[in-house]
Motif scaffolding. Structure first.
Motif, short mmCIF file in Angstrom:
data_model
loop_
_atom_site.label_atom_id
_atom_site.label_comp_id
_atom_site.label_asym_id
_atom_site.label_seq_id
_atom_site.Cartn_x
_atom_site.Cartn_y
_atom_site.Cartn_z
N TYR A 429 18.28 62.47 23.97
CA TYR A 429 19.27 62.84 24.99
C TYR A 429 18.99 62.28 26.39
CZ TYR A 429 20.96 66.21 21.55
OH TYR A 429 21.48 66.80 20.43
N ASP A 430 17.91 61.57 26.57
CA ASP A 430 17.58 61.04 27.90
C ASP A 430 17.61 62.18 28.92
OD1 ASP A 430 16.94 59.37 29.96
OD2 ASP A 430 18.89 58.39 30.09
N LEU A 431 16.74 63.15 28.73
CA LEU A 431 16.78 64.37 29.54
C LEU A 431 16.44 64.13 31.01
CD1 LEU A 431 15.23 66.97 27.07
CD2 LEU A 431 17.65 66.45 27.53
N GLU A 432 15.69 63.12 31.30
CA GLU A 432 15.35 62.86 32.70
C GLU A 432 16.61 62.51 33.49
OE1 GLU A 432 12.28 60.04 33.12
OE2 GLU A 432 10.78 61.22 32.03
N ALA A 433 17.43 61.65 32.92
CA ALA A 433 18.67 61.29 33.60
C ALA A 433 19.63 62.47 33.66
CB ALA A 433 19.32 60.11 32.89
N LEU A 444 12.15 69.57 31.57
CA LEU A 444 11.78 70.90 31.08
C LEU A 444 12.79 71.95 31.53
CD1 LEU A 444 9.75 72.64 29.57
CD2 LEU A 444 8.50 72.94 31.75
N GLN A 445 13.37 71.80 32.73
CA GLN A 445 14.35 72.77 33.19
C GLN A 445 15.64 72.70 32.38
OE1 GLN A 445 14.90 72.39 37.49
NE2 GLN A 445 13.16 73.76 37.88
N VAL A 446 15.96 71.51 31.85
CA VAL A 446 17.11 71.41 30.95
C VAL A 446 16.88 72.27 29.73
CG1 VAL A 446 18.54 69.85 29.56
CG2 VAL A 446 17.64 69.09 31.78
#
Length: 580
Positions: A429-433, A444-446
């Motif tokens: 999911y490319d969580l950083e973006a 981590l907050q996601v």
């Protein structure tokens, strides 16, 4: 006697009557008083007289030097070396057709010729040399003189065999049969055991006398025939057996039933671990290798025939050995045989640890201690555990699913598989973006937002609205909560409870970082293990202006509000439904 015949007259010598007595047709000539040559003078190419040690082969004729005195140019003796050799090699070549003719007609007799070395007549076939015409010869000037263009009866394909004296004439040999034909027909040449080289031999020594010993070789040839028959029988028998075997195997593979055990299996138990994504053939291979079923095809067939067969999922299964494929499918669908740990979406780690202890038959709390001690070696993403107030570094990383957990396995093995699955899923999911786009501080907050959505939402339809409530309340400037989430789920997490009836005094007196009533913003980390639906909702919230929600029935129904006044009406509805 003259040179042209044996009589006293001067009648020319004929090849078929070299002795003047009618030759082979002499009897007919004397009886009918007619020339056997049709009354016409017959002429034949000159043939050297057969000479044997100074006389005719029958011992009745004299040498040339004694009887032929009318040829003085020979000095009383026939110059055999000069005239014979010179005429033979200078006037006429060796007649190969005559030699081949004798071989083809089966003539193995011997023709006597003169040995050029002076040793008398030798055995062999010699070319015919015509005499030169003699001026003193009354017949020499005739057109039919010997060697003067007459037809060569010895050099043509239909030539007669060379004449022989009566004392050396022999009857033609009868055909020899080297095989023993049956009563109705002859034996096939294949079973005769004859060598082709024998039939094609050109050795002149193999005359009639050589065939007299053929009878002695019949037993050997029959033995060869017997061996040939035996070899043929073995070849055909082996070929038939091979074709039958492979034909049967082909039929069984294409149309026959797959090999299978009968019954519910033995008392011996075995654990089989089915990896995620394994299909029917992969599962069947694992079961066959473990000795549970007899063949892969039998299991696949049984799984397809069972209406619930496709429900078999990844995990560990406790099964019996040598089960029928049908019994194996039924047992795998029974939860009692499944040595798995099920991590449901929204399940907290404390519950997962307890289930692992039970499956591995370990003391309570064993898995929790290992998790606290070895969490760094289990494969967490680099952005995980970014807050020192996190109560459990593995919270939110034991991804929902079914995992093998059979007796004998280590707790860290089970945990690592769960963490690995979470890391792989989150990496898609490319969580950083996404975190930056949602005004969050870290990936981590996601996951933390997704865990709140999972905990507070009741249905999938609620998740996106619930995600919007979280993001709207996180805004410190919002006029409703001013940055406070005020979620009961976070307080229950720190208390390790699931009580929806929390007193206001209790909530306000607790200052734990996970208490969102007294601390603005998100809790330090996730409060459960969110599923895929909750994660997608956290990444794609609604934009309708929702700030409040209340489970009005206390169980499944959640209603949303945009203002505090609407929230109070929903709260009254909740109190009425629960009897508070």
């Amino acid at each position: 006697m003259t040179e042209y015949g044996r009589g006293e007259g001067s009648e020319p010598w004929h090849p078929e009557d070299p002795y003047g007595d009618g030759g082979w047709e002499g009897q007919q000539a004397h009886a009918d008083q007619q020339s056997p040559y049709g009354g016409q003078p017959q002429h034949y190419p000159q043939q050297q007289p057969q000479y044997d040690n100074g006389g005719w082969g029958d011992g009745q004729q004299a040498a040339y030097g004694q009887a032929q005195q009318q040829y003085p140019q020979h000095d009383g003796q026939y110059d055999q070396h000069q005239q014979y050799n010179q005429q033979q090699y200078n006037q006429q070549q060796y007649d190969q057709q005559q030699h081949q003719q004798y071989d083809q007609q089966g003539y193995h007799g011997q023709q006597q010729s003169y040995d050029q070395n002076g040793n008398g007549w030798a055995t062999g076939t010699q070319a015919q040399v015509p005499y030169q015409a003699d001026p003193s010869d009354p017949y020499g000037q005739q057109a039919a003189a010997y060697g003067a263009g007459q037809q060569d009866y010895y050099g043509s394909p239909d030539a007669y065999p060379p004449p022989e004296p009566p004392s050396r004439r022999r009857a033609e040999p009868e055909p020899q049969i080297d095989w023993d034909p049956g009563p109705d027909q002859g034996e096939h040449a294949f079973f005769a055991g004859d060598d082709d080289s024998e039939d094609d031999s050109d050795d002149p020594k193999g005359g009639r006398g050589d065939r007299r010993g053929d009878k002695g070789g019949k037993s050997g040839k029959k033995r060869k025939s017997g061996c040939a028959c035996l070899v043929v029988l073995l070849v055909f028998g082996g070929g038939t057996a091979g074709v039958g075997y492979f034909g049967y195997q082909f039929y069984q593979n294409r149309f026959g039933a797959a090999p299978d055990y009968a019954g519910d299996g033995t008392s011996e138990m075995v654990t089989v671990q089915v990896p995620k994504g394994a299909g029917g053939y992969a599962i069947g291979r694992l079961l066959k290798d473990a000795g549970v079923v007899k063949s892969v095809d039998a299991f696949v067939s049984a799984q397809e025939q069972n209406p619930k067969g496709k429900a078999i999922q990844a995990g560990a299964y406790l099964l019996k050995k040598e089960m029928s494929a049908e019994s194996a499918v039924v047992m795998m669908l029974d939860r009692k045989s499944q040595n798995n740990v099920l991590v449901a979406p929204g399940l907290r780690n404390i519950i997962v640890y307890k289930r692992i202890d039970e499956k591995l038959d370990l003391a309570s709390g064993t898995t929790k201690k290992i998790a606290e001690k070895k969490y760094k070696s289990l494969g967490l993403p680099s952005w995980a555990n970014d807050n020192e107030d996190i109560k459990d570094p593995l919270e939110g990383f034991l991804y929902p699913g079914t995992y093998p957990a059979a007796k004998g396995m280590k707790p860290e093995t089970v945990l690592k598989e769960m963490v690995t699955q979470a890391a792989e899923t989150y990496g898609k999911y490319d969580l950083e973006a996404k975190a930056k786009a949602l005004k969050l501080d870290s990936p981590l907050q996601v996951i933390t937002v997704a865990s709140l959505v999972q905990a507070e939402g009741k249905t999938e339809d609620d998740y996106r609205k619930m995600a919007e409530v979280v993001y709207n309340r996180l805004n410190l400037a919002n006029p409703e909560t001013y940055g406070l989430l005020q979620f009961d789920s976070t307080f229950n997490y720190l208390k390790n409870e699931s009580d929806i009836r929390i007193s206001e005094s209790e909530i306000k007196s607790n200052k734990d970082p996970y208490n969102t009533y007294t601390n603005k913003g998100l809790p330090p980390g996730p409060i459960d293990n969110p599923g895929d639906v909750a994660l997608k909702a956290a990444l794609n919230p609604t934009d309708d202006g929702w700030y409040y929600f209340v489970a009005t029935d206390g169980l499944k129904t959640t209603e949303f509000a945009k203002t505090h006044a609407e929230f109070l009406r929903l709260k009254d509805k909740f109190d009425a439904s629960t009897g508070s």
